[in-house]
Motif scaffolding. Structure first.
Motif, PDB file in Angstrom:
ATOM      1  N   GLY A  70       0.852  -1.189   0.000  1.00 27.51           N
ATOM      2  CA  GLY A  70       0.000   0.000   0.000  1.00 27.51           C
ATOM      3  C   GLY A  70       0.881   1.230   0.000  1.00 27.51           C
ATOM      4  N   SER A  71       0.280   2.394  -0.161  1.00 28.08           N
ATOM      5  CA  SER A  71       1.066   3.632  -0.184  1.00 28.08           C
ATOM      6  C   SER A  71       1.467   4.033   1.237  1.00 28.08           C
ATOM      7  CB  SER A  71       0.251   4.745  -0.825  1.00 28.08           C
ATOM      8  OG  SER A  71      -0.643   5.284   0.126  1.00 28.08           O
ATOM      9  N   THR A  81       0.316   6.380   2.894  1.00 26.86           N
ATOM     10  CA  THR A  81      -0.920   6.675   3.627  1.00 26.86           C
ATOM     11  C   THR A  81      -1.505   5.404   4.242  1.00 26.86           C
ATOM     12  OG1 THR A  81      -1.366   8.560   2.205  1.00 26.86           O
ATOM     13  CG2 THR A  81      -3.230   7.700   3.441  1.00 26.86           C
ATOM     14  N   ALA A  82      -1.348   4.277   3.558  1.00 23.20           N
ATOM     15  CA  ALA A  82      -1.805   3.006   4.136  1.00 23.20           C
ATOM     16  C   ALA A  82      -1.068   2.756   5.448  1.00 23.20           C
ATOM     17  CB  ALA A  82      -1.581   1.854   3.157  1.00 23.20           C
ATOM     18  N   ASP A 110      -2.503   5.106   8.067  1.00 23.04           N
ATOM     19  CA  ASP A 110      -3.813   4.583   8.442  1.00 23.04           C
ATOM     20  C   ASP A 110      -3.649   3.412   9.412  1.00 23.04           C
ATOM     21  OD1 ASP A 110      -6.320   3.241   8.464  1.00 23.04           O
ATOM     22  OD2 ASP A 110      -6.804   3.906   6.459  1.00 23.04           O
TER      23      ASP A 110
END
Lengths: 381, 381
Positions: free
Chosen positions: A60-61, A63-64, A67
């Motif tokens: 994932g990026s 940001t993942a 999160d």
């Protein structure tokens, strides 16, 4: 012909070696061969981040990764001190909010460094469980004093969650000494690996909080990743090709050596700052807290973003980053992270001089470049 | 020397063309050049899935796609009819539960197809908002009747959320005709693209539910992806390298043509089934609902997983999949999805005969292979 040059603060250009690595045939992701690659990545990340903590790898990026850090520690109603000051600091507060947490915001003017006293005041006024900090704020080109924030977190018994997405691998990050409980890393920034992987170091204290956390989520629940760590695997199919690329990129980081790598980034940043000042440009970030991986520069009043970035791309194939949110059209940003070397930078600066002059900005061709040359010249043997 | 062969139900072997594509230099992910690649991927996915619905691309595993579908539609307290019958059907219910939803489970024996009447009964007994179905249950090798479930969903006004991770691109999926509101796809399965990307088709009805949904999450919130669709981009940095690979893989899918591709998968599956029966092996899945992309086979009573899969890997470099959860050690699975061709399959079957015989299983060398040859021979021109 014009060669394309990626000078944004990530994804960064990859070496041919890393690119080729992604072209290797896939192997099973639940095999001893893949286990070996994963363990090597984890170990190398520990060395780069100066930590003994567990390393988690998520497909994932970045940001993942942010999160996952928040979702796994912050429950509905939990307060969390969020240090703002840029788009990514704000995103962390947005994530806290999205899980029902209550961000206690420490306002920081864009382009300035956070004042630890402000953080301590908000900590004392709130009943927070954690402090979040964007170590290197890519949107403004500022690096914050993570060590000072770590001390506050420790003093008050709070978790310290740090977004190190654009600092780890390019600037000094000492996860254990600074007491960073969760440090989030993105593959496509200073590590010069392909985009699509997030990594997190997780301390014992953080695991304690995570094991008692009731926030509802699934793919980004760090508790699942911890369970898989014991079997040297990931709970969900990892992107094998990206892990190949990451592994090769981390080899290159450690071959250069973190000390050399940090020094290179600092020299690039200093050379950039001196050059843009000599071009009669104004730095956006307070120089005392200027990032060593990305430099933000005000667009001169009579010029537009198109005059600078549009022309750089069109004439010289150089992609620079624009301003985001409240500084959109007001600043541009040069990423000098990952594999950028001194000559890459001199090239970009020389093109920038030409473009600015053509667009009507007052400068003397060569003055910016020579200011950068001075810095570089002092640095090399 | 022994060449390595990946015969698991994903990640599958990639063509050299797709692998090489990932070795292309990165470009900026917010540029017209990248936009063009994204749009092409979206358009090709629409053709492959037979839909006019929006396509969402997420950097993450297939499970990230499942999580995004549920998190974006199911709120705390919402009931959701979940069709079980395998590890991935159960995972969907776990995700519903993890967001505070209430799964109304339709039990299905592992290896059997779902009975639509059972689904209708549970739908009528509950106050559900959606039905979830794992179209092709990889863990058991069963393909369920998605069309029938779509009709039930439509009749009762429920959202139909279908995990098409191991069917899309290998077997017939008609998103619009079957009324699939959200169809989830994984890159590393029948599409023969690298692992690390999930895609979802989202209907207008689903967008309506999503826009009113209050589930708390961030990275996997489909509402953010919808906003970015308008700008032909993704809300968070996509894995540029994986998108390169996906784009090339989708070209190959459409060059073969979906009809040919489905026929090839069906022939491979039928040849596999006939061969294993001729080897005195027992199919695990009910043949009437046997998957066309993966075949599950019981390990003969006197043999162990090591006798079959261990020996296949050691002697012939062929990686097969084992059983998961309740069928661990009891079955093994042959993935014949993506780029597997007739000769790949004959190779695997001939190796399997040797291995089984060496391990003491009663069979006549060549009988399985010839059964498969018969099927293939009937198929070709």
């Amino acid at each position: 012909m014009v060669k394309q040059k990626l000078m944004i603060p990530g994804p960064v250009s990859l070496t041919p070696e890393v690119l080729q690595e992604m072209a290797r045939p896939l192997i099973g992701h639940r095999t001893p061969d893949f286990e070996e690659i994963l363990i090597k990545c984890w170990d190398n990340m520990k060395e780069i981040m100066r930590t003994k903590n567990d390393i988690i790898l998520i497909t994932g990026s970045g940001t993942a990764g942010m999160d996952a850090a928040i979702a796994s520690t912050i429950e509905e109603g939990d307060e969390c001190v969020c240090i703002m000051g840029g788009k990514f600091g704000e995103r962390m507060a947005d994530i806290v909010r999205s899980y029902g947490g209550i961000p206690r915001e420490v306002k920081v003017d864009w382009g300035k460094g956070v004042d630890p006293d402000d953080v301590e005041r908000v900590v004392e006024e709130s009943d927070a469980k954690a402090i979040t900090l964007t170590h290197n704020e890519t949107s403004t080109g500022v690096i914050h004093d993570a060590k000072a924030i770590g001390e506050i977190a420790q003093k008050h018994g709070l978790l310290f969650i740090m977004d190190g997405i654009t600092s780890v691998g390019g600037d000094l990050v000492e996860v254990d000494r600074w007491g960073v409980d969760i440090c989030i890393v993105g593959s496509q920034k200073c590590l010069a690996a392909p985009p699509g992987l997030a990594m997190l170091s997780v301390s014992e204290d953080a695991w304690g909080v995570i094991s008692n956390n009731n926030t509802r989520n699934f793919y980004l629940n760090l508790a699942s990743y911890k369970k898989s760590l014991k079997k040297n695997t990931t709970p969900f199919t990892p992107s094998v090709s990206l892990v190949y690329g990451l592994s090769k990129a981390l080899d290159a980081v450690l071959k250069e050596g973190m000390e050399n790598r940090i020094q290179r980034h600092r020299t690039l940043a200093k050379a950039t700052r001196e050059a843009v000042k000599a071009m009669n440009l104004e730095l956006f970030a307070d120089e005392k807290v200027a990032s060593n991986t990305v430099t933000s520069i005000r667009i001169p009043e009579k010029l537009t973003d198109e005059d600078v970035r549009g022309r750089m791309k069109r004439e010289f194939g150089i992609l620079l980053a624009g301003g985001q949110a409240q500084v959109k059209g007001k600043i541009f940003r040069i990423g000098h992270m990952g594999n950028v070397d001194y000559l890459d930078l001199l090239t970009v600066l020389s093109a920038l001089e030409i473009v600015l002059k053509k667009s009507g900005h007052g400068l003397v061709l060569g003055e910016g470049v020579s200011a950068a040359q001075e810095i570089i010249s002092n640095e090399i043997g």
